[in-house]
Structure formats: C-alpha cells, structure tokens
Motif scaffolding. Structure first.
Motif, PDB file in Angstrom:
ATOM      1  N   PHE A  69       5.497  -4.219   6.075  1.00  0.00           N
ATOM      2  CA  PHE A  69       4.693  -5.243   5.412  1.00  0.00           C
ATOM      3  C   PHE A  69       3.304  -4.726   5.055  1.00  0.00           C
ATOM      4  CE2 PHE A  69       7.798  -8.319   7.134  1.00  0.00           C
ATOM      5  CZ  PHE A  69       7.947  -9.137   6.020  1.00  0.00           C
ATOM      6  N   PHE A  70       2.719  -3.943   5.933  1.00  0.00           N
ATOM      7  CA  PHE A  70       1.369  -3.426   5.684  1.00  0.00           C
ATOM      8  C   PHE A  70       1.348  -2.522   4.455  1.00  0.00           C
ATOM      9  CE2 PHE A  70      -1.928  -0.185   6.406  1.00  0.00           C
ATOM     10  CZ  PHE A  70      -3.051  -1.006   6.483  1.00  0.00           C
ATOM     11  N   VAL A  71       2.281  -1.570   4.392  1.00  0.00           N
ATOM     12  CA  VAL A  71       2.314  -0.652   3.258  1.00  0.00           C
ATOM     13  C   VAL A  71       2.658  -1.393   1.973  1.00  0.00           C
ATOM     14  CG1 VAL A  71       3.546   1.314   2.267  1.00  0.00           C
ATOM     15  CG2 VAL A  71       2.839   1.374   4.660  1.00  0.00           C
ATOM     16  N   TYR A  72       3.601  -2.330   2.044  1.00  0.00           N
ATOM     17  CA  TYR A  72       3.972  -3.078   0.837  1.00  0.00           C
ATOM     18  C   TYR A  72       2.792  -3.894   0.326  1.00  0.00           C
ATOM     19  CZ  TYR A  72       6.787  -5.824  -2.396  1.00  0.00           C
ATOM     20  OH  TYR A  72       7.305  -6.408  -3.535  1.00  0.00           O
ATOM     21  N   ALA A  73       2.035  -4.510   1.237  1.00  0.00           N
ATOM     22  CA  ALA A  73       0.876  -5.299   0.832  1.00  0.00           C
ATOM     23  C   ALA A  73      -0.200  -4.416   0.208  1.00  0.00           C
ATOM     24  CB  ALA A  73       0.313  -6.053   2.035  1.00  0.00           C
ATOM     25  N   LEU A  74      -0.383  -3.221   0.734  1.00  0.00           N
ATOM     26  CA  LEU A  74      -1.376  -2.309   0.160  1.00  0.00           C
ATOM     27  C   LEU A  74      -1.005  -1.893  -1.259  1.00  0.00           C
ATOM     28  CD1 LEU A  74      -2.326   0.135   3.080  1.00  0.00           C
ATOM     29  CD2 LEU A  74      -3.716  -1.679   2.085  1.00  0.00           C
ATOM     30  N   ASN A  75       0.273  -1.618  -1.468  1.00  0.00           N
ATOM     31  CA  ASN A  75       0.708  -1.105  -2.771  1.00  0.00           C
ATOM     32  C   ASN A  75       0.995  -2.199  -3.799  1.00  0.00           C
ATOM     33  OD1 ASN A  75       0.558   1.577  -1.924  1.00  0.00           O
ATOM     34  ND2 ASN A  75       2.664   1.594  -1.188  1.00  0.00           N
ATOM     35  N   ASN A  76       1.267  -3.418  -3.330  1.00  0.00           N
ATOM     36  CA  ASN A  76       1.679  -4.474  -4.261  1.00  0.00           C
ATOM     37  C   ASN A  76       0.796  -5.718  -4.210  1.00  0.00           C
ATOM     38  OD1 ASN A  76       4.560  -3.421  -5.204  1.00  0.00           O
ATOM     39  ND2 ASN A  76       4.406  -3.067  -3.004  1.00  0.00           N
ATOM     40  N   GLY A  77      -0.148  -5.736  -3.305  1.00  0.00           N
ATOM     41  CA  GLY A  77      -1.054  -6.874  -3.209  1.00  0.00           C
ATOM     42  C   GLY A  77      -0.640  -7.850  -2.129  1.00  0.00           C
ATOM     43  N   THR A  78      -1.643  -8.408  -1.464  1.00  0.00           N
ATOM     44  CA  THR A  78      -1.362  -9.346  -0.370  1.00  0.00           C
ATOM     45  C   THR A  78      -0.735 -10.636  -0.889  1.00  0.00           C
ATOM     46  OG1 THR A  78      -3.270  -8.459   0.854  1.00  0.00           O
ATOM     47  CG2 THR A  78      -2.391 -10.577   1.576  1.00  0.00           C
ATOM     48  N   LEU A  79      -1.230 -11.142  -2.022  1.00  0.00           N
ATOM     49  CA  LEU A  79      -0.699 -12.391  -2.578  1.00  0.00           C
ATOM     50  C   LEU A  79       0.772 -12.251  -2.942  1.00  0.00           C
ATOM     51  CD1 LEU A  79      -1.244 -15.277  -3.480  1.00  0.00           C
ATOM     52  CD2 LEU A  79      -1.949 -14.380  -5.718  1.00  0.00           C
ATOM     53  N   GLN A 139       3.898 -14.349  -1.296  1.00  0.00           N
ATOM     54  CA  GLN A 139       4.773 -15.155  -2.149  1.00  0.00           C
ATOM     55  C   GLN A 139       6.246 -14.808  -1.953  1.00  0.00           C
ATOM     56  OE1 GLN A 139       3.118 -14.323  -6.012  1.00  0.00           O
ATOM     57  NE2 GLN A 139       1.707 -16.074  -5.946  1.00  0.00           N
ATOM     58  N   HIS A 140       6.524 -13.563  -1.639  1.00  0.00           N
ATOM     59  CA  HIS A 140       7.910 -13.123  -1.471  1.00  0.00           C
ATOM     60  C   HIS A 140       8.199 -12.752  -0.009  1.00  0.00           C
ATOM     61  CE1 HIS A 140       6.920 -12.390  -5.739  1.00  0.00           C
ATOM     62  NE2 HIS A 140       8.181 -12.697  -5.970  1.00  0.00           N
ATOM     63  N   PHE A 141       7.499 -13.407   0.896  1.00  0.00           N
ATOM     64  CA  PHE A 141       7.600 -13.032   2.313  1.00  0.00           C
ATOM     65  C   PHE A 141       9.032 -13.126   2.831  1.00  0.00           C
ATOM     66  CE2 PHE A 141       7.550 -14.024   6.845  1.00  0.00           C
ATOM     67  CZ  PHE A 141       6.785 -12.980   7.340  1.00  0.00           C
ATOM     68  N   ASN A 142       9.722 -14.221   2.537  1.00  0.00           N
ATOM     69  CA  ASN A 142      11.079 -14.415   3.066  1.00  0.00           C
ATOM     70  C   ASN A 142      12.050 -13.355   2.535  1.00  0.00           C
ATOM     71  OD1 ASN A 142      10.293 -16.639   4.576  1.00  0.00           O
ATOM     72  ND2 ASN A 142      10.787 -18.096   2.947  1.00  0.00           N
ATOM     73  N   ILE A 194      12.596  -2.832  -3.477  1.00  0.00           N
ATOM     74  CA  ILE A 194      11.447  -2.207  -2.809  1.00  0.00           C
ATOM     75  C   ILE A 194      11.484  -0.724  -3.144  1.00  0.00           C
ATOM     76  CG2 ILE A 194      10.318  -1.725  -0.600  1.00  0.00           C
ATOM     77  CD1 ILE A 194      11.770  -4.183   0.524  1.00  0.00           C
ATOM     78  N   ARG A 195      10.389  -0.223  -3.646  1.00  0.00           N
ATOM     79  CA  ARG A 195      10.352   1.176  -4.052  1.00  0.00           C
ATOM     80  C   ARG A 195      10.519   2.108  -2.864  1.00  0.00           C
ATOM     81  NH1 ARG A 195       4.807   1.099  -7.352  1.00  0.00           N
ATOM     82  NH2 ARG A 195       4.302  -0.113  -5.473  1.00  0.00           N
ATOM     83  N   MET A 196      11.192   3.214  -3.115  1.00  0.00           N
ATOM     84  CA  MET A 196      11.416   4.186  -2.053  1.00  0.00           C
ATOM     85  C   MET A 196      10.105   4.765  -1.551  1.00  0.00           C
ATOM     86  SD  MET A 196      14.121   5.079  -0.475  1.00  0.00           S
ATOM     87  CE  MET A 196      13.788   5.749   1.155  1.00  0.00           C
ATOM     88  N   ARG A 197       9.105   4.788  -2.423  1.00  0.00           N
ATOM     89  CA  ARG A 197       7.794   5.289  -2.000  1.00  0.00           C
ATOM     90  C   ARG A 197       7.219   4.415  -0.897  1.00  0.00           C
ATOM     91  NH1 ARG A 197       2.643   4.767  -5.878  1.00  0.00           N
ATOM     92  NH2 ARG A 197       2.983   2.618  -5.206  1.00  0.00           N
ATOM     93  N   ASP A 198       7.353   3.084  -1.063  1.00  0.00           N
ATOM     94  CA  ASP A 198       6.849   2.172  -0.045  1.00  0.00           C
ATOM     95  C   ASP A 198       7.599   2.343   1.272  1.00  0.00           C
ATOM     96  OD1 ASP A 198       5.143   1.241  -1.952  1.00  0.00           O
ATOM     97  OD2 ASP A 198       6.260  -0.596  -2.377  1.00  0.00           O
TER      98      ASP A 198
END
Length: 216
Positions: A33-43, A47-50, A115-119
């Motif tokens: 979640f931390f890396v995804y939020a950094l790369n794609n934004g917290t909002l 919004q897509h948490f589930n 989800i990108r492989m980079r993330d």
C-alpha cells in the motif's frame, strides 16, 4: 518494565511461529500500500482500497509459499543470524517470481485490479528490508538486554585463524552461553587493536586487572 517484557519474551518464547508469519504478512501488505500510494497518489489508493486489498492479499499468498519453502518463521527473531536474512530474501524473491508468472502467464490483471510490476517489485524490496530490520533489531535487543545478563564473558587467547574461528563459533551459536569480551595476544603489533569489534589485550601483568574490570 521494558526489561521485564524483554526477559519474558526471550525466556518464555512468547511469540509462536504463526505470530512471526502474521507480522511478516502485515509488513508485506503495508509495503504494498505504501509503494502504491507513493507512485499513484494517496487519493487514488483510498478510492480503490477494497480492490487493492483483494489484489495484494492474493499476491500475498505467493509470498507465503516462499515463507513456507524457506521456513522464514521458524527458530528466528530471538536468535536471528545471517542465514535467517538469507531465507527471508530467498522467500521474497520466490514469491516475486511466482507473481510475475501469474501476471504474464495467466493474465491476472484481467480479473484483478491492474498493478504495475514496478510497484510490486519495489514493495517487495521494501518489505524485505523491513523484515531484515525487524530481525536485526530484535537480535540486537536480545544480545544487549537479555543475552548479556545470562552469558559469561570470555577472552580468547590468540588472534590468528584458530582464535578468530573460535570467536565466530561463539557468536554464531543460538543462545550461546558465552560473550566475547576480548582477545589476548603475545604479538606486540596486535595489542590495543580491535578484532571482530572487541579489543586485543597484551598478555602482561595488567591482563588480570582488565579481565576483572570487564567482568565487573
């Protein structure tokens, strides 16, 4: 209070293996979640948490396979060694390879949130680092807060291969009964130097005094 808790934890084996496994799983999910939020934004993440939770939980299963294959949760934490860090690294790498296979062979992005492989790769690297840090920290706490109170401080005579090998053997033993306090050497060029992080003492009339001081 901290000392009492550490003594209870280290002496009574307070945490069973499944607690270690759960902690590692929580670290992996948190890193995802931390890396995804950094790369794609917290909002966007909120919004897509589930959907993200479902995808990350599914990918977590592959990391658990790695944990099971390399026994990353067995006999560690209290007496962690370099071997335990290796096991953790190999387990995470195995899980990452399995996830790559799932994404590109079975096209999991069609039925899971993309989800990108980079993330995923960056999250795996962060999770591995955090798991290593947790093991190193608890090992340090064990050595400083509990182990040193129970073990005897010893000096090793000799600074060559035999003495160094014995020192490493003492340090690598789980729940060792001894702590390396220093080396003793007849070689004048080695005295007052440091070997494996401890001092080399000269074999002279002051040696006994130094030993008593360090044992005090």
């Amino acid at each position: 209070m901290i000392s009492s808790l550490s003594n209870w934890y280290f002496s009574k084996r307070a945490l069973p293996f499944w607690v270690i496994l759960i902690l590692d799983c929580l670290i992996v999910l948190g890193a995802d979640f931390f890396v995804y939020a950094l790369n794609n934004g917290t909002l966007h993440t909120l919004q897509h948490f589930n959907l993200l939770l479902g995808a990350f939980s599914f990918y977590l299963l592959f990391y658990i396979i790695g944990f099971r294959l390399f026994h990353t949760y067995s006999g560690i934490i209290r007496y962690s060694s370099f071997v335990d860090l290796q096991r953790t690294g190999f387990a995470m790498l195995t899980g990452l390879v399995l996830i790559m296979g799932m994404k590109y062979v079975f096209h999991s992005d069609r039925w899971l949130m993309e989800i990108r492989m980079r993330d995923i790769g960056l999250a795996a690297l962060l999770a591995t680092t955090l798991m290593w840090a947790m093991r190193v920290l608890v090992k340090f706490l064990y050595d400083s807060a509990f182990h040193q109170k129970q073990a005897k401080r010893v000096f090793i005579y000799g600074v060559k291969a035999g003495g160094v090998g014995l020192a490493k053997s003492i340090r690598n033993q789980d729940a060792s009964a001894f702590i390396l306090a220093g080396f003793v050497s007849d070689e004048s060029d080695m005295t007052s130097r440091y070997l494996l992080g401890v001092r080399v003492y000269p074999n002279d009339e002051n040696l006994v005094k130094e030993m008593k001081r360090l044992h005090a």
